[in-house]
Write a protein that holds these residues in place. Structure first.
Motif, PDB file in Angstrom:
ATOM      1  N   THR A 279     -18.897   9.909  63.484  1.00 36.65           N
ATOM      2  CA  THR A 279     -17.811   9.129  64.082  1.00 36.65           C
ATOM      3  C   THR A 279     -16.683  10.059  64.520  1.00 36.65           C
ATOM      4  O   THR A 279     -16.742  11.261  64.306  1.00 36.65           O
ATOM      5  CB  THR A 279     -17.230   8.118  63.076  1.00 36.65           C
ATOM      6  N   ARG A 280     -15.647   9.465  65.125  1.00 30.61           N
ATOM      7  CA  ARG A 280     -14.449  10.205  65.506  1.00 30.61           C
ATOM      8  C   ARG A 280     -13.585  10.371  64.259  1.00 30.61           C
ATOM      9  O   ARG A 280     -13.276   9.391  63.587  1.00 30.61           O
ATOM     10  CB  ARG A 280     -13.740   9.346  66.556  1.00 30.61           C
ATOM     11  N   ILE A 281     -13.216  11.606  63.956  1.00 31.84           N
ATOM     12  CA  ILE A 281     -12.411  11.862  62.762  1.00 31.84           C
ATOM     13  C   ILE A 281     -11.183  12.668  63.169  1.00 31.84           C
ATOM     14  O   ILE A 281     -11.309  13.719  63.790  1.00 31.84           O
ATOM     15  CB  ILE A 281     -13.239  12.621  61.709  1.00 31.84           C
ATOM     16  N   GLN A 282     -10.026  12.130  62.830  1.00 27.76           N
ATOM     17  CA  GLN A 282      -8.807  12.763  63.278  1.00 27.76           C
ATOM     18  C   GLN A 282      -8.177  13.602  62.172  1.00 27.76           C
ATOM     19  O   GLN A 282      -8.035  13.120  61.052  1.00 27.76           O
ATOM     20  CB  GLN A 282      -7.842  11.640  63.661  1.00 27.76           C
ATOM     21  N   GLY A 283      -7.829  14.843  62.491  1.00 28.68           N
ATOM     22  CA  GLY A 283      -7.092  15.700  61.557  1.00 28.68           C
ATOM     23  C   GLY A 283      -5.813  16.147  62.231  1.00 28.68           C
ATOM     24  O   GLY A 283      -5.850  16.614  63.367  1.00 28.68           O
ATOM     25  N   ILE A 284      -4.689  15.974  61.548  1.00 26.31           N
ATOM     26  CA  ILE A 284      -3.402  16.204  62.213  1.00 26.31           C
ATOM     27  C   ILE A 284      -2.756  17.485  61.701  1.00 26.31           C
ATOM     28  O   ILE A 284      -2.399  17.593  60.531  1.00 26.31           O
ATOM     29  CB  ILE A 284      -2.479  14.984  62.003  1.00 26.31           C
ATOM     30  N   LEU A 285      -2.631  18.455  62.597  1.00 32.28           N
ATOM     31  CA  LEU A 285      -2.041  19.753  62.259  1.00 32.28           C
ATOM     32  C   LEU A 285      -0.588  19.751  62.722  1.00 32.28           C
ATOM     33  O   LEU A 285      -0.317  19.742  63.922  1.00 32.28           O
ATOM     34  CB  LEU A 285      -2.836  20.855  62.966  1.00 32.28           C
ATOM     35  N   THR A 286       0.324  19.712  61.750  1.00 35.17           N
ATOM     36  CA  THR A 286       1.740  19.674  62.098  1.00 35.17           C
ATOM     37  C   THR A 286       2.342  21.062  61.939  1.00 35.17           C
ATOM     38  O   THR A 286       2.335  21.630  60.848  1.00 35.17           O
ATOM     39  CB  THR A 286       2.483  18.645  61.217  1.00 35.17           C
ATOM     40  N   LEU A 287       2.841  21.614  63.027  1.00 35.94           N
ATOM     41  CA  LEU A 287       3.445  22.946  63.056  1.00 35.94           C
ATOM     42  C   LEU A 287       4.923  22.764  63.399  1.00 35.94           C
ATOM     43  O   LEU A 287       5.319  21.697  63.847  1.00 35.94           O
ATOM     44  CB  LEU A 287       2.763  23.797  64.133  1.00 35.94           C
TER      45      LEU A 287
ATOM     46  N   GLU B  71       6.535  23.824  65.910  1.00 35.57           N
ATOM     47  CA  GLU B  71       6.784  23.631  67.341  1.00 35.57           C
ATOM     48  C   GLU B  71       5.844  22.614  67.988  1.00 35.57           C
ATOM     49  O   GLU B  71       5.996  22.286  69.164  1.00 35.57           O
ATOM     50  CB  GLU B  71       6.685  24.982  68.067  1.00 35.57           C
ATOM     51  N   ALA B  72       4.870  22.115  67.223  1.00 33.18           N
ATOM     52  CA  ALA B  72       3.877  21.236  67.850  1.00 33.18           C
ATOM     53  C   ALA B  72       3.102  20.424  66.823  1.00 33.18           C
ATOM     54  O   ALA B  72       3.018  20.804  65.648  1.00 33.18           O
ATOM     55  CB  ALA B  72       2.877  22.073  68.654  1.00 33.18           C
ATOM     56  N   GLN B  73       2.565  19.316  67.290  1.00 36.18           N
ATOM     57  CA  GLN B  73       1.628  18.565  66.456  1.00 36.18           C
ATOM     58  C   GLN B  73       0.310  18.461  67.225  1.00 36.18           C
ATOM     59  O   GLN B  73       0.259  17.905  68.317  1.00 36.18           O
ATOM     60  CB  GLN B  73       2.179  17.176  66.154  1.00 36.18           C
ATOM     61  N   VAL B  74      -0.720  19.073  66.625  1.00 35.28           N
ATOM     62  CA  VAL B  74      -2.024  19.123  67.277  1.00 35.28           C
ATOM     63  C   VAL B  74      -2.932  18.105  66.576  1.00 35.28           C
ATOM     64  O   VAL B  74      -3.265  18.274  65.404  1.00 35.28           O
ATOM     65  CB  VAL B  74      -2.653  20.533  67.153  1.00 35.28           C
ATOM     66  N   VAL B  75      -3.304  17.060  67.285  1.00 37.91           N
ATOM     67  CA  VAL B  75      -4.194  16.066  66.689  1.00 37.91           C
ATOM     68  C   VAL B  75      -5.628  16.488  67.027  1.00 37.91           C
ATOM     69  O   VAL B  75      -6.070  16.378  68.169  1.00 37.91           O
ATOM     70  CB  VAL B  75      -3.897  14.646  67.209  1.00 37.91           C
ATOM     71  N   LEU B  76      -6.308  17.022  66.012  1.00 35.54           N
ATOM     72  CA  LEU B  76      -7.675  17.523  66.199  1.00 35.54           C
ATOM     73  C   LEU B  76      -8.638  16.347  66.051  1.00 35.54           C
ATOM     74  O   LEU B  76      -8.612  15.641  65.037  1.00 35.54           O
ATOM     75  CB  LEU B  76      -7.989  18.586  65.142  1.00 35.54           C
ATOM     76  N   VAL B  77      -9.473  16.127  67.047  1.00 37.41           N
ATOM     77  CA  VAL B  77     -10.402  15.005  66.995  1.00 37.41           C
ATOM     78  C   VAL B  77     -11.823  15.553  66.866  1.00 37.41           C
ATOM     79  O   VAL B  77     -12.378  16.099  67.825  1.00 37.41           O
ATOM     80  CB  VAL B  77     -10.265  14.113  68.251  1.00 37.41           C
ATOM     81  N   ASP B  78     -12.373  15.439  65.666  1.00 33.18           N
ATOM     82  CA  ASP B  78     -13.754  15.877  65.424  1.00 33.18           C
ATOM     83  C   ASP B  78     -14.691  14.798  65.978  1.00 33.18           C
ATOM     84  O   ASP B  78     -14.384  13.607  65.892  1.00 33.18           O
ATOM     85  CB  ASP B  78     -13.977  16.050  63.912  1.00 33.18           C
ATOM     86  N   THR B  79     -15.810  15.223  66.537  1.00 33.15           N
ATOM     87  CA  THR B  79     -16.732  14.262  67.159  1.00 33.15           C
ATOM     88  C   THR B  79     -18.173  14.584  66.767  1.00 33.15           C
ATOM     89  O   THR B  79     -18.468  15.698  66.325  1.00 33.15           O
ATOM     90  CB  THR B  79     -16.633  14.318  68.699  1.00 33.15           C
ATOM     91  N   PRO B  80     -19.089  13.619  66.943  1.00 34.18           N
ATOM     92  CA  PRO B  80     -20.518  13.908  66.705  1.00 34.18           C
ATOM     93  C   PRO B  80     -21.023  14.912  67.732  1.00 34.18           C
ATOM     94  O   PRO B  80     -20.590  14.893  68.883  1.00 34.18           O
ATOM     95  CB  PRO B  80     -21.189  12.549  66.913  1.00 34.18           C
ATOM     96  N   GLY B  81     -21.944  15.779  67.319  1.00 37.74           N
ATOM     97  CA  GLY B  81     -22.537  16.752  68.235  1.00 37.74           C
ATOM     98  C   GLY B  81     -23.272  16.069  69.376  1.00 37.74           C
ATOM     99  O   GLY B  81     -23.944  15.060  69.177  1.00 37.74           O
ATOM    100  N   LEU B  82     -23.141  16.637  70.572  1.00 34.84           N
ATOM    101  CA  LEU B  82     -23.795  16.039  71.740  1.00 34.84           C
ATOM    102  C   LEU B  82     -25.265  16.401  71.766  1.00 34.84           C
ATOM    103  O   LEU B  82     -25.626  17.564  71.602  1.00 34.84           O
ATOM    104  CB  LEU B  82     -23.125  16.523  73.017  1.00 34.84           C
TER     105      LEU B  82
END
Ligand code: GTP
Ligand code: MG
Length: 311
Positions: free
Chosen positions: A48-56, A58-69
């Motif tokens: 499934t789509r899994i969200q990991g939020i990297l808060t720095l 100067e920025a917030q990077v929302v990393l979205v992990d996905t199933p392999g294609l």
């Protein structure tokens, strides 16, 4: 959370797109310093789509992990590919992850399919070649970089190791640069969108994947049906979890249970330890095994077994 935009603050969604097993989930966990997505040596681990939020600062990077294609089977495969495509389309940056495969670079149709999905992004593309720690001779990397570079055009290509952390500072800087100016999208103490109950189910599935083979890993689904936090104000007491493992055939059930219940006991003990670490709580885990015939083969079955996890 203040709505005022800090000067030059950036925030947005980065979808990790790649073939199965290239290290997408490992990279998300490594960047966060916390496990939000399970990892195994088997392809098609993430469903499934899994969200990991990297808060720095100067920025917030929302990393979205996905199933392999290109992975999966039947209706489950269709649903998994859709999740990855939607995440790419909905991203500010599509991060294409490729792994070093052997000494001689070879770009295949499967790689082209990954790039095609990444190009659906409303924003830009960044590429990273992962697992460079596996390269024993440095001269092997250069032809890989050249071959991929030719395929990617002016897309930046960064050699990294999600395992050792090599190259990750450079990668994050390249991602941040391409995010839109925006205030934080999530409070800074939020690391993932995954509920503890779902994460616990995934930790059980991780142990199943590690201990079974052939079609069993792809046929297994896990749900935690009871989750009682019985700790008192002083943090004493148990977290009590009851989970159900579903497979598709009686023969698979026999494998998961094992002789005299040996296998399910091992899965349960290992998963309990992982869940205790995640929750910071002593855990009682009870697992039972059930058959849901051919659930991966039809959309209704996939909905029955995976709707809990948003699929
Ligand atoms: N040596 C090495 N192994 C890695 C690295 N990154 C990931 N791996 C391993 O590669 C395997 C697959 O990693 P995952 O993170 O599950 O890969 P994935 O792309 O999320 O796979 P799917 O969810 O199936 O699409 C695991 O055994 C990881 O430990 C790396 O940088 N170096
Ligand atoms: Mg994964």
């Amino acid at each position: 959370m203040s709505k005022r935009v800090k000067k030059n603050h950036r925030a947005g969604f980065v979808a990790l797109i790649g073939r199965p097993n290239v290290g997408k989930s490992t990279l998300v966990n490594r960047l966060l310093g916390q496990k939000v997505s399970i990892v195994t040596p088997k392809p098609q681990t993430t469903r499934t789509r899994i969200q990991g939020i990297l808060t720095l600062p100067e920025a917030q990077v929302v990393l979205v992990d996905t199933p392999g294609l290109g992975g999966g089977q039947g209706a489950l495969k269709t649903a998994m590919q859709r999740v990855a495509g939607d995440a790419a389309a909905d991203s500010d940056v599509a991060l294409v992850l490729v792994e070093v495969r052997g000494d001689t670079p070879e770009i295949t149709d499967a790689d082209h399919a990954v790039l095609k999905e990444a190009r659906k992004s409303r924003g830009s593309i960044v590429a990273a070649i992962n697992k460079v720690d596996l390269i024993k001779r440095k001269d092997i990397l250069l032809p890989w970089l050249a071959a991929l570079g030719q395929e990617l055009g002016d897309v930046p290509l960064i050699p990294i190791s999600a395992r050792t952390g090599d190259g990750l500072d450079i990668l994050v800087a390249e991602l941040v640069k391409r995010l839109p100016e925006s205030p934080q999208l999530f409070p800074e103490d939020v690391v993932t969108d995954q509920a503890e109950r779902v994460l616990a189910a995934e930790l059980v599935r991780e142990q199943l994947l590690l201990r079974t083979r052939d079609e069993v890993p792809h046929s297994a689904a896990v749900v935690i049906e009871q989750f009682e936090d019985e700790r008192d104000a002083k943090g004493q007491g148990l977290c009590r979890l009851e989970g159900r493992i579903y497979v598709e055939r009686e023969s698979q059930k026999a494998i998961v249970v094992g002789k005299g219940g040996h296998q399910i006991k091992e899965v349960s003990t290992a998963a309990r330890k992982a869940i205790e670490e995640m929750l910071g709580c002593k855990v009682f885990l009870r697992l039972t095994v059930h058959v849901d015939p051919d659930w991966t083969g039809n959309p209704k079955g996939v909905q029955r077994r995976m709707s809990d996890q948003g699929l």
